[in-house]
Design an enzyme around this catalytic site. Structure first.
Site, PDB file in Angstrom:
ATOM      1  N   CYS A   4       0.831  -1.203   0.000  1.00 11.64           N
ATOM      2  CA  CYS A   4       0.000   0.000   0.000  1.00 11.64           C
ATOM      3  C   CYS A   4       0.867   1.255   0.000  1.00 11.64           C
ATOM      4  O   CYS A   4       1.914   1.299   0.640  1.00 11.64           O
ATOM      5  CB  CYS A   4      -0.935   0.099   1.196  1.00 11.64           C
ATOM      6  SG  CYS A   4      -2.091  -1.260   1.297  1.00 11.64           S
TER       7      CYS A   4
ATOM      8  N   ARG B 151       4.192  -0.297  -4.717  1.00 12.54           N
ATOM      9  CA  ARG B 151       3.919  -0.780  -3.359  1.00 12.54           C
ATOM     10  C   ARG B 151       2.643  -1.622  -3.272  1.00 12.54           C
ATOM     11  O   ARG B 151       2.397  -2.283  -2.264  1.00 12.54           O
ATOM     12  CB  ARG B 151       3.776   0.404  -2.400  1.00 12.54           C
ATOM     13  CG  ARG B 151       5.015   1.259  -2.311  1.00 12.54           C
ATOM     14  CD  ARG B 151       4.791   2.384  -1.336  1.00 12.54           C
ATOM     15  NE  ARG B 151       4.529   1.873  -0.010  1.00 12.54           N
ATOM     16  CZ  ARG B 151       5.474   1.541   0.863  1.00 12.54           C
ATOM     17  NH1 ARG B 151       6.738   1.668   0.535  1.00 12.54           N
ATOM     18  NH2 ARG B 151       5.153   1.079   2.057  1.00 12.54           N
TER      19      ARG B 151
ATOM     20  N   TRP C 217      -2.585  -2.880  -1.634  1.00 10.32           N
ATOM     21  CA  TRP C 217      -2.179  -4.286  -1.756  1.00 10.32           C
ATOM     22  C   TRP C 217      -2.994  -4.998  -0.686  1.00 10.32           C
ATOM     23  O   TRP C 217      -2.740  -4.835   0.510  1.00 10.32           O
ATOM     24  CB  TRP C 217      -0.678  -4.422  -1.502  1.00 10.32           C
ATOM     25  CG  TRP C 217      -0.148  -5.801  -1.722  1.00 10.32           C
ATOM     26  CD1 TRP C 217       0.242  -6.356  -2.908  1.00 10.32           C
ATOM     27  CD2 TRP C 217       0.077  -6.812  -0.717  1.00 10.32           C
ATOM     28  NE1 TRP C 217       0.689  -7.640  -2.704  1.00 10.32           N
ATOM     29  CE2 TRP C 217       0.598  -7.947  -1.377  1.00 10.32           C
ATOM     30  CE3 TRP C 217      -0.119  -6.880   0.651  1.00 10.32           C
ATOM     31  CZ2 TRP C 217       0.930  -9.120  -0.711  1.00 10.32           C
ATOM     32  CZ3 TRP C 217       0.217  -8.055   1.322  1.00 10.32           C
ATOM     33  CH2 TRP C 217       0.734  -9.158   0.640  1.00 10.32           C
TER      34      TRP C 217
ATOM     35  N   ASN D 294      -1.865   2.135   5.509  1.00 11.84           N
ATOM     36  CA  ASN D 294      -0.945   1.082   5.076  1.00 11.84           C
ATOM     37  C   ASN D 294      -0.573   0.286   6.318  1.00 11.84           C
ATOM     38  O   ASN D 294      -0.064   0.870   7.276  1.00 11.84           O
ATOM     39  CB  ASN D 294       0.305   1.725   4.447  1.00 11.84           C
ATOM     40  CG  ASN D 294       1.418   0.723   4.228  1.00 11.84           C
ATOM     41  OD1 ASN D 294       1.162  -0.450   3.997  1.00 11.84           O
ATOM     42  ND2 ASN D 294       2.652   1.188   4.285  1.00 11.84           N
ATOM     43  N   GLY D 295      -0.845  -1.021   6.309  1.00 11.98           N
ATOM     44  CA  GLY D 295      -0.496  -1.840   7.466  1.00 11.98           C
ATOM     45  C   GLY D 295      -1.619  -2.809   7.788  1.00 11.98           C
ATOM     46  O   GLY D 295      -2.493  -3.069   6.961  1.00 11.98           O
TER      47      GLY D 295
ATOM     48  N   GLU E 260      18.637 -17.033  -6.830  1.00 17.69           N
ATOM     49  CA  GLU E 260      18.192 -15.692  -7.223  1.00 17.69           C
ATOM     50  C   GLU E 260      17.664 -15.698  -8.672  1.00 17.69           C
ATOM     51  O   GLU E 260      16.657 -15.062  -8.974  1.00 17.69           O
ATOM     52  CB  GLU E 260      19.354 -14.704  -7.045  1.00 17.69           C
ATOM     53  CG  GLU E 260      19.090 -13.283  -7.477  1.00 17.69           C
ATOM     54  CD  GLU E 260      17.901 -12.608  -6.792  1.00 17.69           C
ATOM     55  OE1 GLU E 260      17.365 -13.133  -5.805  1.00 17.69           O
ATOM     56  OE2 GLU E 260      17.483 -11.549  -7.301  1.00 17.69           O
TER      57      GLU E 260
ATOM     58  N   LYS F  24      13.870 -14.618  -9.739  1.00 16.29           N
ATOM     59  CA  LYS F  24      13.548 -13.584 -10.734  1.00 16.29           C
ATOM     60  C   LYS F  24      12.557 -14.127 -11.748  1.00 16.29           C
ATOM     61  O   LYS F  24      11.590 -13.462 -12.091  1.00 16.29           O
ATOM     62  CB  LYS F  24      14.804 -13.096 -11.483  1.00 16.29           C
ATOM     63  CG  LYS F  24      15.754 -12.246 -10.725  1.00 16.29           C
ATOM     64  CD  LYS F  24      15.258 -10.837 -10.428  1.00 16.29           C
ATOM     65  CE  LYS F  24      14.526 -10.755  -9.136  1.00 16.29           C
ATOM     66  NZ  LYS F  24      15.235 -10.540  -7.918  1.00 16.29           N
TER      67      LYS F  24
ATOM     68  N   GLU G 114       8.974 -14.688 -10.173  1.00 18.00           N
ATOM     69  CA  GLU G 114       8.188 -13.529  -9.740  1.00 18.00           C
ATOM     70  C   GLU G 114       7.703 -12.658 -10.885  1.00 18.00           C
ATOM     71  O   GLU G 114       6.631 -12.076 -10.795  1.00 18.00           O
ATOM     72  CB  GLU G 114       8.895 -12.710  -8.658  1.00 18.00           C
ATOM     73  CG  GLU G 114      10.157 -12.031  -9.068  1.00 18.00           C
ATOM     74  CD  GLU G 114      10.839 -11.334  -7.902  1.00 18.00           C
ATOM     75  OE1 GLU G 114      10.181 -10.966  -6.928  1.00 18.00           O
ATOM     76  OE2 GLU G 114      12.059 -11.147  -7.982  1.00 18.00           O
TER      77      GLU G 114
ATOM     78  N   HIS H  50      19.723 -36.383  -5.103  1.00 18.53           N
ATOM     79  CA  HIS H  50      18.915 -36.721  -3.924  1.00 18.53           C
ATOM     80  C   HIS H  50      17.447 -36.369  -4.135  1.00 18.53           C
ATOM     81  O   HIS H  50      16.716 -36.164  -3.189  1.00 18.53           O
ATOM     82  CB  HIS H  50      19.485 -36.017  -2.689  1.00 18.53           C
ATOM     83  CG  HIS H  50      20.917 -36.378  -2.438  1.00 18.53           C
ATOM     84  ND1 HIS H  50      21.296 -37.596  -1.937  1.00 18.53           N
ATOM     85  CD2 HIS H  50      22.062 -35.701  -2.690  1.00 18.53           C
ATOM     86  CE1 HIS H  50      22.622 -37.649  -1.864  1.00 18.53           C
ATOM     87  NE2 HIS H  50      23.106 -36.504  -2.317  1.00 18.53           N
TER      88      HIS H  50
ATOM     89  N   LYS I 197       6.462  -4.040  -3.545  1.00  8.90           N
ATOM     90  CA  LYS I 197       7.892  -3.748  -3.411  1.00  8.90           C
ATOM     91  C   LYS I 197       8.378  -3.822  -1.958  1.00  8.90           C
ATOM     92  O   LYS I 197       9.366  -4.478  -1.678  1.00  8.90           O
ATOM     93  CB  LYS I 197       8.166  -2.363  -3.998  1.00  8.90           C
ATOM     94  CG  LYS I 197       9.635  -1.953  -3.970  1.00  8.90           C
ATOM     95  CD  LYS I 197      10.434  -2.747  -4.967  1.00  8.90           C
ATOM     96  CE  LYS I 197      11.898  -2.402  -4.960  1.00  8.90           C
ATOM     97  NZ  LYS I 197      12.689  -3.507  -5.549  1.00  8.90           N
TER      98      LYS I 197
HETATM   99  C1  F6R Z   1      12.590  -9.964  -5.117  1.00  3.25           C
HETATM  100  C2  F6R Z   1      12.333  -8.928  -4.159  1.00  3.25           C
HETATM  101  C3  F6R Z   1      11.982  -9.319  -2.769  1.00  3.25           C
HETATM  102  C4  F6R Z   1      12.778  -8.458  -1.770  1.00  3.25           C
HETATM  103  C5  F6R Z   1      12.323  -8.759  -0.344  1.00  3.25           C
HETATM  104  C6  F6R Z   1      13.129  -7.989   0.673  1.00  3.25           C
HETATM  105  O1  F6R Z   1      12.915  -9.461  -6.364  1.00  3.25           O
HETATM  106  O2  F6R Z   1      12.382  -7.762  -4.461  1.00  3.25           O
HETATM  107  O3  F6R Z   1      12.220 -10.666  -2.555  1.00  3.25           O
HETATM  108  O4  F6R Z   1      14.126  -8.733  -1.938  1.00  3.25           O
HETATM  109  O5  F6R Z   1      10.971  -8.418  -0.207  1.00  3.25           O
HETATM  110  O6  F6R Z   1      13.005  -6.616   0.508  1.00  3.25           O
HETATM  111  P1  F6R Z   1      14.022  -5.611   1.152  1.00  3.25           P
HETATM  112  O7  F6R Z   1      15.352  -5.846   0.529  1.00  3.25           O
HETATM  113  O8  F6R Z   1      13.473  -4.248   0.821  1.00  3.25           O
HETATM  114  O9  F6R Z   1      14.042  -5.884   2.620  1.00  3.25           O
END
Ligand code: F6R
Length: 609
Positions: A2, A27, A74, A98-99, A482, A486, A489, A505, A604
């Site tokens: 949010c 967000r 969100w 937000n929360g 990682e 990517k 997501e 395994h 985000k």
């Molecule tokens: C993946 C991504 C999330 C963040 C995670 C932590 O691309 O962006 O997995 O890495 O939510 O966020 P931060 O780094 O802001 O604590």
């Protein structure tokens, strides 16, 4: 999780709020809304969908007013719908939030008992009713907000308007971020800086447990008991253009291409270029802490957690200090063996991730010192840490993290060299070698980025597959994780990261021509071993895509598609091997037509548990 915007001043509030919401859309983006105080009364517009849907709803209406609130959602409580979208209103009180309000069920039934009627399924609506209830019992707007917030349990950043008190807005922060922007006869507040930057660089990150009464000319801060606090804004050296796409199709693509720059900026001023010494005096890590240091413990989430996993390999290799890595949401609910002699390192791009904040609070309770690697200045994690090492990646807007990851790795290299030298664990000449290797990385990355078309070509060939396996060994294992993250997501394709040595395994049972296997196979101590793993997959008719070092021709022969990265010290390869995987995922997502910068169900900053 949010985004909130509040504006009060001399200009039309609606375009400022809509622009702010667009900048905060990363967000949350399942519904949005605005509330503007006009001469004719209050105008509230809410719409399920993206901000563009809200803009379409309001663009032909004249909603003129110089005070307003906006929200992009969100969903947590209540599905995305017009009714559940914010702002929420009760009588003359309007709220954006937000929360999560944890005690909303009991508050709701108490308010129902007092004659309040609810129109949405959200936890937020009870806040508006609660404030209205206090105003009805004779309290002023400010006092009613204070009374209400003292009854709430959970996390909340709030923007509040009272129609009968049109010369002020109230902003409240408890465990969800909120930034105040100080303009000239206008003030603005928002969940994050990009919404404020076009209007002012003078900002203040609110602390937990504080309320700001905001008029066009004055911002008065208090704590939740009503005690006045000084509001001292800081000047931030960031331009609005840094949070715009600058000719790229998506923020993600722009941010991938910004990596050489972000890494250089993260190194700048921390490497003395004549002596090649690393100087992290800014982090103020005291001699006493270093000399007693027995262990390092990373806590982080998502991509930042993967940086921590790579950090384990890097720090243990370079300094010999044992390193543990924890997902913050696990760490916070177990009984971690953390003590005074442990340095807890929190990694977070946003500095606002709820689980990471809880993890550092717990670590501190156990007596551990906390160092954070953060991208956002003055964010909660940065402020609550004993030591901070900022990454200088610039604003990261794309939900999928890219430049933050490689800047975090850069900070970890600097930290490892710094600690290693100060404890005499790294000989001077070796430290110089490490520094030279690090300095060479940005131009190597430039060369990799020039080959975007090659990766787009491989992506085209594989974009229709629905399952991928990503394998790596040693320092390339976190890179495999990682790369898989990517892909899943942003393209919604199932991708699993695994240590290559573990496939026999279990995961090898999955190998078939329908499930491409992406290998991160760089020159180093496990090179021969991972070649064997590639052979094993090949023998079972698996399709192989490899990211390998320039002289990895044997691997090229075994692979259906390969991408070469320059050879460098094995410990420094993650930055080089992850970028092709970012581009591969990006192009698959573009080919499949997904919303790259705002993938479904994600947000985000994860500021709720
Ligand atoms: C993946 C991504 C999330 C963040 C995670 C932590 O691309 O962006 O997995 O890495 O939510 O966020 P931060 O780094 O802001 O604590």
């Amino acid at each position: 999780m949010c985004g909130i915007v509040g504006y009060i001043g001399k200009r039309h509030a609606l375009p400022i709020i809509l622009d702010g919401l667009k900048r905060l859309e990363y967000r949350g983006y399942d519904s949005s809304g605005v509330a503007i105080l006009t001469d004719k009364g209050l105008s509230i517009k809410r719409k399920k969908g993206k901000i563009k849907d809200l803009i379409e709803l309001v663009e032909h209406e004249s909603i003129d007013g110089t005070t307003g609130l906006g929200h992009t959602r969100w969903a947590t409580h209540g599905k995305p719908s017009d009714e559940n979208a914010h702002p929420h209103r009760a009588g003359d009180v309007v709220v954006v939030h937000n929360g999560i309000i944890e005690n909303y069920t009991e508050l709701r039934s108490a308010l129902k008992g007092r004659g309040h009627h609810f129109k949405s399924e959200t936890d937020t609506e009870i806040i508006a009713h609660l404030i209205e209830d206090h105003i009805k019992s004779g309290e002023s707007f400010e006092q009613a907000v204070l009374s209400a917030v003292n009854q709430l349990k959970g996390s909340f950043a709030l923007g509040i308007m009272h129609i009968k008190t049109p010369d002020k807005l109230i902003a409240v922060r408890e465990s969800s971020p909120l930034v105040l922007g100080f303009g000239n006869s206008e003030n603005i507040f928002a969940s994050d800086m990009p919404a404020i930057l076009p209007y002012t660089n003078k900002m203040l990150f609110m602390n937990d447990g504080t309320m700001a009464v905001v008029t066009a000319d004055v911002v008065q801060l208090t704590d939740f008991s009503g005690k006045k606090l000084a509001a001292q804004p800081k000047q931030f050296d960031i331009s609005p253009a840094m949070a715009e796409k600058g000719g790229y199709k998506h923020f993600m693509q722009k941010e991938i291409f910004e990596q050489p720059h972000a890494i250089t900026d993260t190194m700048r001023d921390r490497i003395l270029f004549d002596t090649k010494e690393v100087n992290l005096a800014e982090a103020r890590i005291e001699e006493k802490l270093l000399n007693s240091l027995k262990r390092i413990n990373f806590v982080a989430c998502g991509t930042s957690y993967h940086a921590g996993l790579a950090g384990k390999y890097i720090i243990e290799e370079m300094t010999g200090i044992p390193v543990d890595v924890d997902v913050a949401s696990e760490f916070r609910y177990r009984s971690p063996l953390v003590e005074k002699e442990t340095l807890t390192i929190a990694i977070s791009q946003s500095g606002e991730t709820a689980d990471t904040i809880a993890a550092i609070r717990l670590a501190k309770k156990h007596g551990s010192s906390v160092l954070s690697i953060c991208n956002v200045m003055d964010s909660t994690i940065a402020r609550e840490s004993d030591h901070v090492l900022y990454t200088h990646a610039g604003p990261e807007i794309s939900v999928a993290s890219t430049k933050a990851f490689t800047s975090q790795l850069t900070s970890i290299y600097l930290l490892a060299i710094h600690i290693g030298r100060r404890l005499n664990r790294i000989p001077k000449q070796q430290a110089i070698k490490y520094v030279d290797t690090l300095i060479a990385i940005p131009s190597m990355l430039d060369n990799i980025l020039k080959q975007e078309d090659t990766l787009a070509g491989i992506a085209k060939e594989y974009s229709k597959h629905s399952d991928f396996l990503y394998l790596g060994r040693g320092i390339s294992y976190p890179v495999a994780l990682e790369g898989a993250l990517k892909l899943k997501e942003i393209s919604y394709i199932h991708a699993e990261g695994y240590p290559a040595g573990e496939i026999k395994h279990g995961p090898i049972a999955l190998v078939s021509p329908d499930m491409p296997v992406v290998f991160v196979a760089v020159k180093g101590r496990v090179y021969e071993k991972i070649k064997n793993n590639i052979e094993e997959v090949k023998a079972r008719d698996g399709k192989i895509i490899s990211i390998t070092t320039v002289d990895g021709e044997e691997i090229q022969k075994l692979s259906d598609a390969s991408f070469f990265i320059p050879e460098t010290d094995e410990m420094f390869t993650p930055i080089l091997s992850v970028v092709p995987l970012q581009l591969f995922a990006y192009h698959i997502a573009v080919l499949n037509g997904t919303d790259v910068d705002q993938p479904k169900n994600l947000a985000k900053s994860v500021t709720v548990e």
